[in-house]
Design a protein around this motif. Structure first.
Motif, PDB file in Angstrom:
ATOM      1  N   SER A 104       0.849  -1.182   0.000  1.00  0.00           N
ATOM      2  CA  SER A 104       0.000   0.000   0.000  1.00  0.00           C
ATOM      3  C   SER A 104       0.884   1.231   0.000  1.00  0.00           C
ATOM      4  O   SER A 104       1.936   1.250   0.645  1.00  0.00           O
ATOM      5  CB  SER A 104      -0.915   0.015   1.229  1.00  0.00           C
ATOM      6  OG  SER A 104      -1.547   1.267   1.366  1.00  0.00           O
ATOM      7  N   SER A 105       0.466   2.256  -0.734  1.00  0.00           N
ATOM      8  CA  SER A 105       1.210   3.517  -0.713  1.00  0.00           C
ATOM      9  C   SER A 105       1.090   4.201   0.640  1.00  0.00           C
ATOM     10  O   SER A 105       1.807   5.158   0.918  1.00  0.00           O
ATOM     11  CB  SER A 105       0.694   4.445  -1.815  1.00  0.00           C
ATOM     12  OG  SER A 105      -0.679   4.744  -1.609  1.00  0.00           O
ATOM     13  N   CYS A 106       0.194   3.691   1.481  1.00  0.00           N
ATOM     14  CA  CYS A 106       0.056   4.208   2.849  1.00  0.00           C
ATOM     15  C   CYS A 106       0.896   3.409   3.841  1.00  0.00           C
ATOM     16  O   CYS A 106       0.884   3.702   5.034  1.00  0.00           O
ATOM     17  CB  CYS A 106      -1.410   4.175   3.284  1.00  0.00           C
ATOM     18  SG  CYS A 106      -2.511   5.141   2.234  1.00  0.00           S
ATOM     19  N   TYR A 114       5.749  10.778   5.331  1.00  0.00           N
ATOM     20  CA  TYR A 114       6.358  10.895   4.006  1.00  0.00           C
ATOM     21  C   TYR A 114       6.623  12.362   3.726  1.00  0.00           C
ATOM     22  O   TYR A 114       5.718  13.199   3.839  1.00  0.00           O
ATOM     23  CB  TYR A 114       5.408  10.319   2.954  1.00  0.00           C
ATOM     24  CG  TYR A 114       5.961  10.289   1.542  1.00  0.00           C
ATOM     25  CD1 TYR A 114       6.570   9.147   1.052  1.00  0.00           C
ATOM     26  CD2 TYR A 114       5.862  11.393   0.700  1.00  0.00           C
ATOM     27  CE1 TYR A 114       7.080   9.098  -0.246  1.00  0.00           C
ATOM     28  CE2 TYR A 114       6.364  11.358  -0.599  1.00  0.00           C
ATOM     29  CZ  TYR A 114       6.961  10.212  -1.064  1.00  0.00           C
ATOM     30  OH  TYR A 114       7.462  10.168  -2.348  1.00  0.00           O
ATOM     31  N   VAL A 511       7.318   2.814   0.375  1.00  0.00           N
ATOM     32  CA  VAL A 511       5.904   2.837   0.009  1.00  0.00           C
ATOM     33  C   VAL A 511       5.683   3.253  -1.434  1.00  0.00           C
ATOM     34  O   VAL A 511       4.591   3.050  -1.977  1.00  0.00           O
ATOM     35  CB  VAL A 511       5.102   3.777   0.948  1.00  0.00           C
ATOM     36  CG1 VAL A 511       5.139   3.277   2.371  1.00  0.00           C
ATOM     37  CG2 VAL A 511       5.609   5.217   0.850  1.00  0.00           C
ATOM     38  N   ASP A 512       6.694   3.831  -2.082  1.00  0.00           N
ATOM     39  CA  ASP A 512       6.531   4.244  -3.479  1.00  0.00           C
ATOM     40  C   ASP A 512       7.420   3.451  -4.424  1.00  0.00           C
ATOM     41  O   ASP A 512       7.546   3.788  -5.597  1.00  0.00           O
ATOM     42  CB  ASP A 512       6.794   5.741  -3.643  1.00  0.00           C
ATOM     43  CG  ASP A 512       8.177   6.162  -3.122  1.00  0.00           C
ATOM     44  OD1 ASP A 512       8.963   5.253  -2.763  1.00  0.00           O
ATOM     45  OD2 ASP A 512       8.454   7.366  -3.083  1.00  0.00           O
ATOM     46  N   GLN A 548      11.138   8.913   3.988  1.00  0.00           N
ATOM     47  CA  GLN A 548      10.075   8.104   4.569  1.00  0.00           C
ATOM     48  C   GLN A 548      10.458   7.752   5.993  1.00  0.00           C
ATOM     49  O   GLN A 548      11.625   7.489   6.279  1.00  0.00           O
ATOM     50  CB  GLN A 548       9.828   6.858   3.718  1.00  0.00           C
ATOM     51  CG  GLN A 548       9.398   7.211   2.298  1.00  0.00           C
ATOM     52  CD  GLN A 548       9.188   6.017   1.393  1.00  0.00           C
ATOM     53  OE1 GLN A 548       8.914   4.910   1.854  1.00  0.00           O
ATOM     54  NE2 GLN A 548       9.300   6.250   0.090  1.00  0.00           N
TER      55      GLN A 548
END
Length: 605
Positions: A104-106, A114, A511-512, A548
């Protein structure tokens, strides 16, 4: 019907080093042309020769036959890579959906924040005064002819911006109190956090004409002409240091540009004093009260630590020296930093790592000063300075001869003695017995565990600066400490491991999806709420310039509630998967010669 022959390389794992052996195994698959070509414009519609992994070809062929996928029986990432190679779009999409089930990007529960990449700042009006022109010499080195009529020798492929690393990636992160400083190739950015507003960007330096090697941050300047609320940030490149004062409103003023005369290999603050040291045998000090910069020659320095106002230096002649930087303003007239020998190793081996532990102060006696140090021969020793015997110097307490390579890191804490040697970051840990807070001879330090922190660094420097990827150990000395393991340069994953036993606390993943180029661990102060305590965070810097944040306090609490698995660093399967993503031609193993980092893109397992 078609008969497909797939020749395959076979992986094997010998010890802890992945090896690649080419064998003449041939796997035969029989299928129809219709089955292979039902996906338009795929690999099979235009090619008949396949030189790929047959273990991954089997599920691809099964998908082409049945249009079904069983993700639990496969490695999703590796199969996705193969499906992309073959151009099978329906399978790629299915695998992406499977991958997104766990990503998840979260982020997960440990993901804490972030910070997006900052914009590149313009050059300052006076930037040209710090510029350097690089000229080749017959000795295959580089001369940096500075506009200020300074000439310094620097390292090839590091100062010339045309050969520098990606200007947008994070090179170094450091923290102090509730602030962090993030160094990019040519500028530095400072952030601070407040409970009500979160992390905010408060200072961005002008864009410099040279590559940043070191960064230091002081977020709590006490007294002096700068004011109680001012902060300081400094960066270094080769011999040059630029220092800024950061005002409460976030604006910054350049204090000055200073030269150590030799490459700066460590840059940090002790109180108001900015300190720069070099393996070549130089110490530079700038004081916020006197605004005076002073250089002094010393014996070549191979390690250092601080204890209160004391700067402790380990040198290649086997001696440990100290400088009381609080006395620095009193000695300006004599131009003397009062470098005093504290102890000399019995065998006069170079002091390649050292760690100072100050015991809690009691009412009837002052602090005991305990120093653990490692040498170029691999010896680890502990020496103790009694408060009542200050005049006689420290006494040798205990010696260990378990390392056969030079000791590169050492840490003495309340509960553990930890050492790391140059043999693929081999770690040895001992438990420390204490009586009334002081190290005890009964039974003394006893062996606890042995493990390795394997990592491959990038030869050409795309993985960032060696100062930005130190493995640790990180953490307060009265608490459990951790190592941070980045196995390969181009990876989005870090392993967090306990320094006491090597067990894996957690793993964090970008996350990215961007590669991690720098990291650090830092404790931020708690909020003003009653019962609030400082929290420990892992800050990771990425190839796209983002920061991050990961909550290690929560990770440690979770690990403490359950029995930590026997996992340490990557398993054999995880290591092979990471190595599959890494071009081993761009990596190399280190030599065994100990030296302080000059941010030349050093390489270590």
């Amino acid at each position: 019907f078609l008969m497909i022959h797939v020749h395959t390389p076979v992986h094997s794992l010998s010890g802890e080093v992945a090896q690649l052996h080419y064998c003449c195994f041939v796997y035969r698959f029989s299928t129809s042309r219709q089955t292979l070509t039902w996906v338009p414009d795929s690999f099979f519609s235009r090619s008949i020769f396949i030189d790929r992994d047959p273990s991954l070809f089997a599920p691809i062929l099964n998908f082409l036959r049945t249009k079904e996928l069983h993700p639990r029986a496969i490695n999703v990432h590796m199969l996705m890579h193969e499906a992309e190679f073959y151009g099978i779009a329906p399978l790629v999409r299915k695998l992406q959906l499977c991958d997104e089930l766990d990503r998840s990007s979260c982020g997960n529960v440990l993901f804490n924040g972030y910070l997006p990449p900052p914009g590149t700042p313009p050059k300052s009006a006076g930037a040209s005064s710090h510029s350097q022109v690089c000229l080749e010499t017959e000795e295959n080195s580089v001369l940096c002819v500075c506009v200020r009529v300074r000439v310094c020798t620097c390292l090839r492929a590091r100062v010339c911006l045309g050969q520098s690393s990606d200007p947008g990636m994070v090179r170094i992160i450091c923290g102090h109190h509730n602030w962090i400083a993030v160094a990019y190739t040519q500028f530095v950015v400072c952030y601070r956090v407040k409970e009500s507003t979160g992390w905010q960007q408060v200072f961005t330096s002008p864009r410099l004409d040279w590559v940043i090697d070191r960064v230091a941050l002081n977020a709590k300047v006490m007294g002096g002409s700068l004011g109680d609320n001012d902060k300081m940030v400094a960066v270094a490149s080769v011999t040059e240091i630029i220092l800024w004062a950061i005002c409460p409103d976030g604006n910054g003023n350049e204090i000055g540009v200073f030269s150590l005369g030799v490459p700066v290999e460590a840059l940090f603050f002790v109180g108001n004093q900015m300190i720069a040291t070099s393996h070549a045998g130089k110490v530079g000090v700038w004081n916020a009260v006197t605004k005076h910069w002073q250089n002094q020659d010393v014996v070549p320095i191979s390690s250092y630590d601080t204890a209160g106002s004391l700067l402790i230096l380990g040198c290649n002649n086997g001696s440990i020296y100290y400088i009381d930087v609080q006395k620095f303003p009193l000695r300006m007239k004599d131009n003397d930093l009062l470098v005093t020998e504290l102890y000399r190793d019995p065998t006069e081996d170079a002091i390649t790592a050292l760690s100072v532990y100050l015991t809690p102060k009691t009412s009837d006696s002052g602090n005991w000063i305990e120093i653990a140090y490692g040498t170029s021969s691999g010896t680890v020793r502990v020496i103790v300075q009694h408060p009542e015997t200050v005049g006689s110097g420290p006494q040798l307490f205990q010696t260990f001869s378990v390392h056969r390579s030079p000791v590169t890191k050492i840490m003495l804490s309340e509960k553990h003695l930890i050492s790391v040697c140059a043999d693929n970051n081999h770690v040895r840990t001992w438990t420390v017995t204490r009586f009334r807070g002081m190290i005890s001879t009964q039974p003394g330090s006893t062996p606890l565990t042995s493990f390795k922190i394997l990592s491959l660094d990038d030869v050409d420097g795309h993985g960032g600066c060696s100062a930005g990827t130190e493995i640790g150990p990180y953490g307060e000395r009265d608490d459990q400490q951790v190592f941070i393991q980045r196995v390969v340069p181009d990876t989005d994953k870090l392993y967090v491991r306990l320094s006491s036993n090597g067990k894996r606390v957690c793993e964090v993943r970008s996350v990215d999806g961007t590669s991690i180029t720098a990291f650090t661990v830092h404790e931020c102060e708690g909020s003003s709420r009653i019962g609030s305590r400082p929290r420990r965070y892992l800050f990771s810097g990425h190839s796209n310039g983002s920061i991050q944040m990961w909550d290690l306090t929560t990770a440690m609490e979770i690990a403490g509630k359950v029995d930590i698995r026997a996992l340490g660093g990557p398993t054999e399967e995880e290591l092979l998967e990471l190595l599959d993503q890494c071009d081993l031609a761009l990596t190399r193993t280190p030599d065994s010669t100990p030296r302080a980092s000059t941010c030349r893109y050093m390489f270590s397992y």
